[in-house]
Design a protein around this motif. Structure first.
Motif, short mmCIF file in Angstrom:
data_model
loop_
_atom_site.label_atom_id
_atom_site.label_comp_id
_atom_site.label_asym_id
_atom_site.label_seq_id
_atom_site.Cartn_x
_atom_site.Cartn_y
_atom_site.Cartn_z
N LEU A 82 0.83 -1.20 0.00
CA LEU A 82 0.00 0.00 0.00
C LEU A 82 0.86 1.26 0.00
N ASP A 83 1.88 1.28 0.84
CA ASP A 83 2.79 2.42 0.91
C ASP A 83 3.50 2.62 -0.43
N PHE A 84 3.99 1.53 -1.01
CA PHE A 84 4.70 1.61 -2.28
C PHE A 84 3.77 2.09 -3.39
N ASP A 85 2.56 1.55 -3.44
CA ASP A 85 1.60 1.95 -4.47
C ASP A 85 1.23 3.43 -4.36
N ALA A 86 1.07 3.91 -3.13
CA ALA A 86 0.74 5.32 -2.94
C ALA A 86 1.88 6.21 -3.42
N GLU A 87 3.10 5.83 -3.11
CA GLU A 87 4.27 6.60 -3.55
C GLU A 87 4.41 6.54 -5.06
N ARG A 88 4.21 5.37 -5.63
CA ARG A 88 4.28 5.21 -7.09
C ARG A 88 3.22 6.07 -7.77
N TRP A 89 2.03 6.12 -7.22
CA TRP A 89 0.97 6.97 -7.78
C TRP A 89 1.42 8.44 -7.74
N PHE A 90 1.92 8.87 -6.59
CA PHE A 90 2.37 10.26 -6.45
C PHE A 90 3.45 10.60 -7.45
N LEU A 91 4.42 9.73 -7.59
CA LEU A 91 5.55 9.98 -8.50
C LEU A 91 5.11 9.94 -9.96
N GLY A 92 4.02 9.26 -10.25
CA GLY A 92 3.51 9.21 -11.61
C GLY A 92 2.78 10.47 -12.04
N LYS A 93 2.49 11.32 -11.10
CA LYS A 93 1.76 12.55 -11.43
C LYS A 93 2.69 13.55 -11.95
#
Length: 93
Positions: A82-93
């Motif tokens: 969950l933490d990794f996915d949230a960070e990946r989402w943020f970095l994809g923006k």
């Protein structure tokens, strides 16, 4: 009346960006420019704008590396994912 910032404030802003701190977080600091100001400076495409772009790119790399490290060392796989996915989402923006 335009607000001006001292060189040390701008350098601190760039350092914080390079460490991966968000513009929102930096802008909440009363010593720092607002998020809107930082974005305007970056859009000007002058020397400061270029330095902001470079600092933000370094910050994204730092955040990504920390996200991988946290995910690899997390005791709870679901929390790590969950933490990794949230960070990946943020970095994809």
């Amino acid at each position: 009346m335009a607000i001006t910032f001292a060189d040390d404030q701008v350098e601190e802003m760039l350092k914080r960006m390079g460490e991966g701190e968000t513009l929102t977080s930096i802008g909440e600091d009363p010593r720092m420019p607002s998020m809107a100001t930082m974005m305007l400076w970056e859009d000007k495409q002058d020397e400061l704008g270029s330095r902001i772009t470079q600092a933000r790119a370094r910050g994204y790399t730092a955040r990504a590396e920390r996200a991988v490290k946290r995910a690899q060392s997390c005791d709870d796989p679901q929390k790590g994912r969950l933490d990794f996915d949230a960070e990946r989402w943020f970095l994809g923006k």
